[in-house]
Every structure is written in structure tokens, then in C-alpha cells.
Motif scaffolding. Structure first.
Motif, short mmCIF file in Angstrom:
data_model
loop_
_atom_site.label_atom_id
_atom_site.label_comp_id
_atom_site.label_asym_id
_atom_site.label_seq_id
_atom_site.Cartn_x
_atom_site.Cartn_y
_atom_site.Cartn_z
N PHE A 1 24.02 106.75 82.75
CA PHE A 1 24.75 107.63 81.82
C PHE A 1 25.35 106.83 80.66
O PHE A 1 25.94 107.39 79.75
N MET A 2 25.22 105.53 80.75
CA MET A 2 25.90 104.65 79.80
C MET A 2 25.40 104.79 78.36
O MET A 2 26.14 104.47 77.43
N PRO A 3 24.17 105.31 78.13
CA PRO A 3 23.76 105.55 76.74
C PRO A 3 24.72 106.47 75.98
O PRO A 3 24.71 106.50 74.75
N ASN B 1 27.78 115.87 85.86
CA ASN B 1 28.76 116.84 86.35
C ASN B 1 28.14 117.74 87.42
O ASN B 1 28.17 118.97 87.33
N SER B 2 27.55 117.12 88.43
CA SER B 2 26.93 117.89 89.51
C SER B 2 27.39 117.27 90.82
O SER B 2 28.10 116.26 90.83
N ALA B 3 26.95 117.87 91.93
CA ALA B 3 27.36 117.36 93.24
C ALA B 3 26.95 115.89 93.43
O ALA B 3 27.48 115.20 94.29
N SER B 4 26.00 115.42 92.62
CA SER B 4 25.54 114.03 92.78
C SER B 4 26.59 113.01 92.34
O SER B 4 26.72 111.94 92.92
N PHE B 5 27.32 113.36 91.26
CA PHE B 5 28.29 112.39 90.72
C PHE B 5 29.69 112.99 90.56
O PHE B 5 30.47 112.51 89.77
N LEU C 1 24.98 115.02 80.82
CA LEU C 1 26.22 115.68 81.23
C LEU C 1 25.97 116.60 82.44
O LEU C 1 26.74 116.60 83.39
N GLU C 2 24.86 117.31 82.37
CA GLU C 2 24.54 118.25 83.44
C GLU C 2 24.41 117.52 84.79
O GLU C 2 24.97 117.93 85.80
N ASP D 1 14.48 109.70 81.44
CA ASP D 1 13.68 110.61 82.26
C ASP D 1 14.24 112.03 82.09
O ASP D 1 15.33 112.34 82.55
N GLY D 2 13.46 112.85 81.40
CA GLY D 2 13.93 114.21 81.06
C GLY D 2 14.01 115.14 82.26
O GLY D 2 14.79 116.09 82.26
N ASN D 3 13.20 114.89 83.29
CA ASN D 3 13.25 115.79 84.46
C ASN D 3 14.55 115.60 85.20
O ASN D 3 15.19 116.56 85.63
N LYS D 4 14.95 114.36 85.34
CA LYS D 4 16.15 114.07 86.12
C LYS D 4 17.40 114.16 85.24
O LYS D 4 18.49 114.45 85.72
N GLY D 5 17.26 113.85 83.97
CA GLY D 5 18.42 113.86 83.08
C GLY D 5 19.22 112.57 83.20
O GLY D 5 20.45 112.58 83.31
N ILE D 6 18.52 111.44 83.19
CA ILE D 6 19.20 110.15 83.31
C ILE D 6 18.33 109.06 82.67
O ILE D 6 17.11 109.25 82.49
#
Ligand code: 9WN
Length: 434
Positions: free
Chosen positions: A312-314, A333-337, A329-330, A287-292
Motif C-alpha cells: 500500500f506504500m505507493p 479497508n477490508s477484513a484482511s487489513f 483503499l478497498e 496487481d489490479g485483481n487484488k488491488g495491491i
């Protein structure tokens, strides 16, 4: 205490859990052999004891099913009665594929074994000895991967399905909630059972009873279908494509190509498998919008929009394209994770911590797991995301040093949860130290 002394401690954990044939994940909570645990454990041993690393995988593959499936648990016949569910519940002897001389479960787990076997080879100074072992293992690994591509690949596009949350290794991940909820407990019949895990570990840190009822409902469905894959596929309400499982398979396909090359065997089949899974994952799960990467509900034919570390395992499997990797990566490396210098935040928690139902202490619903972070560390290195990789490596070493060799850790305070003296935490700690 210098780091070296913690390595001695880690080795003592593995010694305590070694029963002469293999290493149990934990003496009290998990007193049998577990499939992907043994892969991670072998990676740890490969740093200082090649024989044990080899033995770990040999004993697991001795219990391989005739159709190639590698069971998620191989039971210790002399140590029954402490875990649930055990052979009397699985009844896998009713399958024409289960092995004659071993008692096993009837499902599998993420196939980390080819990856682990290659590590044993790379880390050993006795290449001749490991080559003999690889010669023994190679046909068994091929048989395992072939099982996935023949039996679990309904669209023939390399997306391998799992049919039980235990097969994902992330049992009660929030990712599986929307699918499991479709099993309406007021409508289905679940056999009676008594859990054992919640008497050993604080139930706050374990799956709920409703989760277990659904896990057991699924096992019962498999038994009723005598573990026949085609029949199960048509009846099972839980048929999902897991980004973690498929990424681990990809990493192992890649390792299989290298092992074939070492042995002078044909690698074309493994290459074909690698390409088809990687391509389909990029096309279907991203999913390109979310980046996951999301899991995919095969029955509903849609992505399961729940963000966990599996997405993120891919990076570990080398599946993500360059632009996808940057987006992963973005988000990672955010407040989410957890951002790199964020206070009160350790490594990569298992679930987006901005979500309302994020839990710092419940099993796969938020805490930090060392094997997941170790694989993400390998993935970050592979894509040359140096800063994040180094940060993760530091945290993976820091958690057991400060809090002990626990099964999982509080993502905010680092407190250890689940069982103490947990094998893969010790093994992967050893791997990183060397
Ligand atoms: C069910 C052994 C295993 C791990 C899994 C983890 C947990 C078992 C359980 O323990 O699952 O397979 O009883 O909860 O979720 O990843 O392999 O360590």
C-alpha cells in the motif's frame, strides 16, 4: 492522563536513547545508529528541537560511503559487543568505498532522509539555519540517490533493487519467504555465529534461526565480493524490487525536487528519477485483481504474490494512479487489513490477517508498526481518503498511550512487543500530536 503528558513521556524516550551524537533505536536491543530510524527520529525532533533533528541526520551522513551508499548501521565504537552482527563480522574495511573514520554495515535501508530533511525545514521557525544545513546535505542526498540509480537500477527503468531482507527494513516479512527459500541451507556453507537479539527479546517475537542463517549467508557473500556491487548482483540469490523501498525513494525524490527549489539548485535530475521509478512501479508491481502492489523477484522475473502493508506504500510515494489508489483503499479497508469499525483490530497489521501463517506477535509477520502506519496515514491524506486517514491517526496515537512506546503491537489486542522505549514509536507519536 491528558495527551500532553504522553508527549513528555515520548520526549523522555528520545532523551534516554540520545547519546550526544545521535539517537539509538533502543538502548539494549539496537545500541548503534540505524539508517531509516534516524530519518523518522529526525521528523519527531523537527517538531520541537531543530538542532537535534539536524544533528541526527548529520551524524548519519558523516558515515556515507564513497560510492554514495548510506549504511544501514553506523556502529558506536565505544559500545561494541552487545549486538550481532557488528564490524568484526561485516569487515567493511575491505571495501574501497567504506568510510575511513566510521565503522558501518555494508548494506543500506529505505531512503527516507530527503523527506525527513524537508520536514525539518517546514517545521522550523529558523529557516535560515535549516537552509544552511540543507546546503550541506543536498549534495550528499544527491549522491545517495545517484548511487541507487547507477548501482541498483539494472534495467535502467527506475526500479531499484535491494539485496538483503534487512535492506527492506521489514526483515522477516512473509514477502521474502519464497525468495529466501531458494537458499538451501543443506547445500550452502554458513559461517558460525551467535545471535544476541533472541537473548534480549522473547524468540517468539523475533525471526527464526533459519532466517538468521540466510541473513548471514548473504552478508558472507557480500564480504567475499568485497562489497563490489556488480559482482554481488551476479551472485546474490536475493535481488528483489520492494514496493516499500521504491515508494520511500519516490517520496524522497519528490522532497529532493522541493529542496533543490528552496536552494535554487537544479531539480531536473531528481524529477527524472521520480518519474522513472513511479512509472515503472505502476507498470510492473501493481496487481489490479487484488488491488495491491507486489514485490518483484528480479531473478525469476515475476511478482511475489504475498500481500503485506508494503503493497500500500505507493500511496505514500504518490506513485499510485487515482484508480489504483481506490483499489488499494478497498483492500486495505477490508477484513484482511482491518476495516474502520472492526472490533479487535488495530490500525493496519503488517500482513493480510486472513492468511494461515499470519502472526499477531512475530515481528514483521503480522503485528502493527508505527512507522508503517504513519507513512500510510500520510499517503491516505495525500489521496484525500479522509475517513481512513483520521481513523489511522487516532489508532497511531492510541496504541502507545494504552500500551507503551513499544517496537510493535499485537494487531488484535494492542499488546506491545519487541523492545520498550523504542525511538521511532516515540518520535512519530510526537509528530502526530503537533
Ligand atoms: C536489523 C532498528 C532496526 C529497524 C528495522 C528492524 C530491525 C534489525 C534487527 O531493527 O532490524 O537491521 O536487528 O532486527 O527490522 O526495520 O531499522 O530499529
Amino acid at each position: 492522563m491528558p495527551l500532553k503528558q504522553y508527549i513528555q513521556k515520548a520526549k523522555r524516550v528520545l532523551d534516554k536513547n540520545w547519546n550526544g551524537r545521535y539517537t539509538v533505536p533502543s538502548v539494549n536491543l539496537y545500541p548503534h545508529q540505524w539508517n531509516w530510524d534516524s530519518g523518522f527520529i529526525a521528523i519527531g525532533y523537527s517538531r520541537y528541537n531543530t538542532d537535534r533533528a539536524i544533528q541526527e541526520l548529520k551524524s548519519l551522513f558523516d558515515a556515507q560511503w564513497k560510492n554514495g551508499m548510506l549504511p544501514h548501521i553506523v556502529f558506536d565504537k565505544n559500545n561494541l559487543g552487545k549486538y550481532f552482527p557488528e564490524p568484526d563480522f561485516w569487515k567493511t574495511e575491505i571495501s574501497k568505498y567504506s568510510p575511513e573514520n566510521h565503522l558501518t554495515s555494508g548494506i543500506t535501508q529505505p531512503p527516507i532522509h530527503a523527506f525527513a530533511a524537508l520536514k525539518i525545514y517546514e517545521n522550523s521557525s529558523d529557516k535560515g539555519k535549516v537552509k544552511d544545513f540543507l546546503r550541506w546535505l543536498f549534495p550528499r542526498l544527491m549522491k545517495l540517490h545517484r548511487y541507487f540509480y547507477l548501482e541498483r537500477n539494472p534495467d535502467d527503468n527506475g526500479l531499484i533493487y535491494i539485496r538483503h531482507p534487512w535492506e527492506s527494513g521489514m526483515d522477516n516479512s512473509p514477502m521474502w519467504d519464497p525468495v529466501l527459500e531458494k537458499i538451501d541451507l543443506s547445500q550452502v556453507k554458513v559461517p558460525d555465529f551467535i545471535r544476541k537479539d533472541d537473548k534480549i527479546i522473547n524468540p517468539e517475537q523475533r525471526p527464526k534461526d533459519e532466517d538468521y542463517k540466510r541473513y548471514i549467508y548473504l552478508v558472507d557473500l557480500f564480504r567475499k565480493n568485497r562489497y563490489e556491487e556488480r559482482k554481488i548482483f551476479h551472485e546474490c540469490p536475493f535481488i528483489v524490487i520492494d514496493p516499500l523501498f521504491n515508494s520511500v525513494l519516490s517520496a524522497s525524490n519528490e522532497a529532493l525536487i522541493k529542496i533543490a527549489d528552496i536552494l535554487g539548485e537544479d531539480y531536473k535530475q531528481a524529477e527524472e528519477w521520480y518519474l522513472s521509478t513511479a512509472r515503472s512501479m505502476r507498470d510492473t508491481l501493481y496487481d489490479g485483481n487484488k488491488g495491491i502492489f507486489y514485490a518483484y523477484d528480479y531473478i525469476e522475473k515475476k511478482q511475489i504474490k504475498v500481500e503485506t502493508s508494503a503493497g500500500f506504500m505507493p500511496l505514500f510515494g504518490g506513485v499510485a494512479s487515482h484508480s489504483q489508489a481506490l483499489k488499494l483503499l478497498e483492500y486495505m479497508n477490508s477484513a484482511s487489513f482491518c476495516e474502520i469499525h472492526e472490533e479487535n483490530c488495530f490500525a493496519i497489521p503488517n500482513y493480510d490477517k486472513t492468511k494461515k501463517d499470519f502472526s499477531t506477535k512475530n515481528y514483521w509477520r503480522g503485528p502493527v508498526w508505527i512507522n508503517i502506519n504513519w507513512m500510510l496515514f500520510q499517503g491516505l491524506k495525500r489521496y484525500r481518503f479522509k475517513q481512513k486517514a483520521e481513523h489511522l491517526e487516532k489508532t497511531i496515537l492510541e496504541l502507545p498511550v494504552r500500551f507503551g512506546f513499544y517496537e510493535y503491537f499485537d494487531s488484535r489486542y494492542g499488546t506491545g512487543y519487541g523492545t520498550e522505549d523504542f525511538s521511532w514509536t516515540a518520535a512519530l507519536f510526537i509528530d502526530l500530536y503537533y
